[in-house]
Design an enzyme around this catalytic site. Sequence first.
Site, PDB file in Angstrom:
ATOM      1  N   TRP A  18       8.569  16.972   0.347  1.00 17.65           N
ATOM      2  CA  TRP A  18       7.737  16.152  -0.249  1.00 17.65           C
ATOM      3  C   TRP A  18       7.238  16.550  -1.723  1.00 17.65           C
ATOM      4  O   TRP A  18       7.879  17.587  -2.125  1.00 17.65           O
ATOM      5  CB  TRP A  18       6.456  16.275   0.823  1.00 17.65           C
ATOM      6  CG  TRP A  18       5.587  15.064   0.715  1.00 17.65           C
ATOM      7  CD1 TRP A  18       4.513  14.931   0.104  1.00 17.65           C
ATOM      8  CD2 TRP A  18       6.012  13.578   1.208  1.00 17.65           C
ATOM      9  NE1 TRP A  18       4.148  13.408   0.320  1.00 17.65           N
ATOM     10  CE2 TRP A  18       5.023  12.781   1.037  1.00 17.65           C
ATOM     11  CE3 TRP A  18       7.313  13.347   1.988  1.00 17.65           C
ATOM     12  CZ2 TRP A  18       5.128  11.505   1.520  1.00 17.65           C
ATOM     13  CZ3 TRP A  18       7.173  11.985   2.480  1.00 17.65           C
ATOM     14  CH2 TRP A  18       6.206  11.072   2.336  1.00 17.65           C
ATOM     15  N   GLU A  74       2.507  10.729  -5.859  1.00 18.65           N
ATOM     16  CA  GLU A  74       3.646  11.712  -5.191  1.00 18.65           C
ATOM     17  C   GLU A  74       5.211  11.835  -5.668  1.00 18.65           C
ATOM     18  O   GLU A  74       5.970  12.068  -4.934  1.00 18.65           O
ATOM     19  CB  GLU A  74       3.696  11.602  -3.818  1.00 18.65           C
ATOM     20  CG  GLU A  74       2.351  11.273  -2.919  1.00 18.65           C
ATOM     21  CD  GLU A  74       2.285  11.158  -1.664  1.00 18.65           C
ATOM     22  OE1 GLU A  74       2.807  10.463  -0.768  1.00 18.65           O
ATOM     23  OE2 GLU A  74       1.811  12.098  -1.137  1.00 18.65           O
ATOM     24  N   GLU A  75       5.114  11.247  -7.090  1.00 21.42           N
ATOM     25  CA  GLU A  75       6.644  11.012  -7.699  1.00 21.42           C
ATOM     26  C   GLU A  75       6.915  12.047  -8.833  1.00 21.42           C
ATOM     27  O   GLU A  75       7.927  12.522  -8.693  1.00 21.42           O
ATOM     28  CB  GLU A  75       6.530   9.567  -8.252  1.00 21.42           C
ATOM     29  CG  GLU A  75       6.660   8.536  -6.943  1.00 21.42           C
ATOM     30  CD  GLU A  75       6.321   7.052  -7.395  1.00 21.42           C
ATOM     31  OE1 GLU A  75       6.772   6.314  -6.571  1.00 21.42           O
ATOM     32  OE2 GLU A  75       6.169   6.866  -8.438  1.00 21.42           O
ATOM     33  N   GLU A 103      -0.546  -2.252   2.249  1.00 25.03           N
ATOM     34  CA  GLU A 103      -0.448  -1.690   1.143  1.00 25.03           C
ATOM     35  C   GLU A 103      -0.373  -2.418  -0.255  1.00 25.03           C
ATOM     36  O   GLU A 103      -0.936  -2.473  -1.248  1.00 25.03           O
ATOM     37  CB  GLU A 103       0.509  -0.579   1.095  1.00 25.03           C
ATOM     38  CG  GLU A 103       0.761   0.558  -0.010  1.00 25.03           C
ATOM     39  CD  GLU A 103       1.865   1.202   0.038  1.00 25.03           C
ATOM     40  OE1 GLU A 103       2.914   0.858  -0.041  1.00 25.03           O
ATOM     41  OE2 GLU A 103       1.442   2.572   0.214  1.00 25.03           O
TER      42      GLU A 103
END
Length: 614
Positions: free
Chosen positions: A153, A212-213, A435
């Site tokens: 992750w 989260e990139e 989303e």
Amino acid sequence: MRYALLTSIASVLCVGPLASANPTSKHAKLASYISKEGQRSIVGITENLGGKGSKTPGTAAGLFIASPNMANPNYYYTWTRDSALTFKCLIDLFETSDQDYISRKELETDIRNYVSSQAVLQNVSNPSGTLRDGSGLGEPKFEIDLNPFSGAWGRPQRDGPALRATAMITYADWLISHGQKSEATNIMWPIIANDLAYVGQYWNNTGFDLWEEVDGSSFFTVAVQHRALVQGASLAKKLGKSCPACVSQAPQILCFLQSFWNGNYVTANINLDTTRSGIDLNSILGSIHTFDPEASCDDSTFQPCSARALANHKVYVDAFRSIYEINSGLSNGSAANVGRYPEDVYQGGNPWYLATLASAELLYDALYQWDKLGKLDITKTSLAFFKDFDAAVKTGTYSAHSSTYKTLTSAIRTYADDFIGLVQDYTPSNGSLAEQYDRNTGVPLSANDLTWSYASFITAIQRRASVVPASWGEKSANVVPTTCSASPVTGTYQAATSVFPTTTGCVPATSIVPITFYLTESTFYGENVYMTGNISALGNWDTSSGFPLTANLYTDSDHLWFASVELVPAGTPFEYKYYKVEPNGTVIWENGDNRVYVAPTGCPIQPSQTDVWR
Ligand SMILES: *[C@@H]1O[C@H](CO)[C@@H](O)[C@H](O)[C@H]1NC(C)=O
Ligand SMILES: *[C@@H]1O[C@H](CO)[C@@H](O)[C@H](O)[C@H]1NC(C)=O
Ligand SMILES: *[C@@H]1O[C@H](CO)[C@@H](O)[C@H](O)[C@H]1NC(C)=O
Ligand SMILES: *[C@@H]1O[C@H](CO)[C@@H](O)[C@H](O)[C@H]1NC(C)=O
Ligand SMILES: *[C@@H]1O[C@H](CO)[C@@H](O)[C@H](O)[C@H]1NC(C)=O
Ligand SMILES: *[C@@H]1O[C@H](CO)[C@@H](O)[C@H](O)[C@H]1NC(C)=O
């Protein structure tokens, strides 16, 4: 019954005034949508809350799932950031409602369950680390039964502890002002202190952004870290505790925050190699989640009414006008559908509900601040923003009595409402907020019933109704040191031991349950460990599709491998065994009979199995 009571609290708090004294049918339709969708959002949030929500089988009390969606994408986890932002919304809802509905009691139970669940999560060792040195607090997401997530992750993410501290401090402040200081001291402070220590120690390290990139320094993270430490210093004082790192680090963080301003807009991520423009929802969210209703329009903290935040808002919104087909015809000064950042390709790179809602919220915040201050300033920096509403307007200060002030604020209120109007246009008839929504057709996309989408709806319409959260002390924390320094403080961390007497239990898991397997075995670099067994989650004894263990917790003194296996059929006995794959591909099985484990049903908390290689 509960549904009805929740509905009443929603209708009390969420219906704002009509935008104009002379409501057209468009305005009336918007007001009716806001009331209905506000209630729907409370329901949507409740359905995703472990311990009670119908969409959360197997989820521990107090944890939010990000979305009930289990595949493409799988959001059936709990994220520290999403949960903290949603609980902040609920805590504000709890505190700003002065009538004693039964649902307020329920809200308080939910809040207390959240606090207790986070006390447990803080102490769960995970791929980001452990509580011993604080590193584990940067883990972004966990399994729904309080187990660590072992997969690869974007970690660590350093906004989570800050956001959680802010949510918890808000509740601790409420306890103090309602005669329950001992709970704030004994239960809340030990948990909050861990998160504050984390911020004080790690703010000057890079980490993954909120999407989260990318691994670097992120505006949103730094902004919420500053806020958390300011609130932490003030809470410590009230409780007779001390947080020296809060006091020493907050100004340093504020100083660093200034580096994200490039003169025209906020560059969302720095200290990394990227070809992106840096135009990003990240910065809009940074401003709205550090909005202080007592603040002036300070550039240093990027307050919503500041010249910087307004200039940035324009650059951000304009960046999506030509790239989404559903924005065709929506030119400068008209609300537009917006997403995370223009270069985004995730799930097709579409508008996000929470982005379009945040764009409205920032404007409502600014309108609140101007009204409170009785004036608005137009500077060279913000001129282009204001020109979209009055092409002839000039820089200067306009008092609330002036006609320019009235014309501009009225136009900006309409502009803000029109963002909500777009969300209205693209909300399906059942009121579910996913989303994203399709950039060409507006059809909902990606994860359904996203908790954060619903929370964003509630906060946007509360600000529209001038219902604002408590001040976080921006007024005493907006002075930027003349030179920036970075001398982070190594924190001390301790698992919280005293918790609220909470209701446990959950919607029972009947289909699948995530189980964590720990294995002790000494390995060398390049050697990998897997498990397989007679269930499909473990690859049905096929060593080419076994489940990988991770060495993220492996140390010289503790040869620990672990795996969180998610798709284990609840209540089922199964066999399994560990094997290693050598760098040259050779498979080495452990000795002995097949191992047997019986997956629990109901509401297991941290179901796990600890083994030693044979
Ligand atoms: C650490 O802080 C200094 C001073 O503000 C800043 O120049 C530097 O970019 C920061 N680095 C990170 C990774 O936060
Ligand atoms: C809209 O605003 C952008 C700046 O965000 C500017 O570059 C562009 O020229 C404007 N378009 C029109 C039609 O005024
Ligand atoms: C609501 O409608 C959307 C779009 O039609 C659909 O995808 C979704 O499954 C529905 N949600 C529920 C809870 O019925
Ligand atoms: C925290 O975790 C450690 C290590 O796993 C464990 O020994 C300890 O009992 C835990 N403390 C609490 C309060 O749960
Ligand atoms: C897997 O092994 C368990 C334990 O031996 C057994 O009870 C179960 O029936 C097996 N499942 C399958 C699908 O063979
Ligand atoms: C593969 O590597 C292992 C040691 O890691 C060694 O024992 C084995 O002989 C190797 N096998 C082949 C086919 O090279």
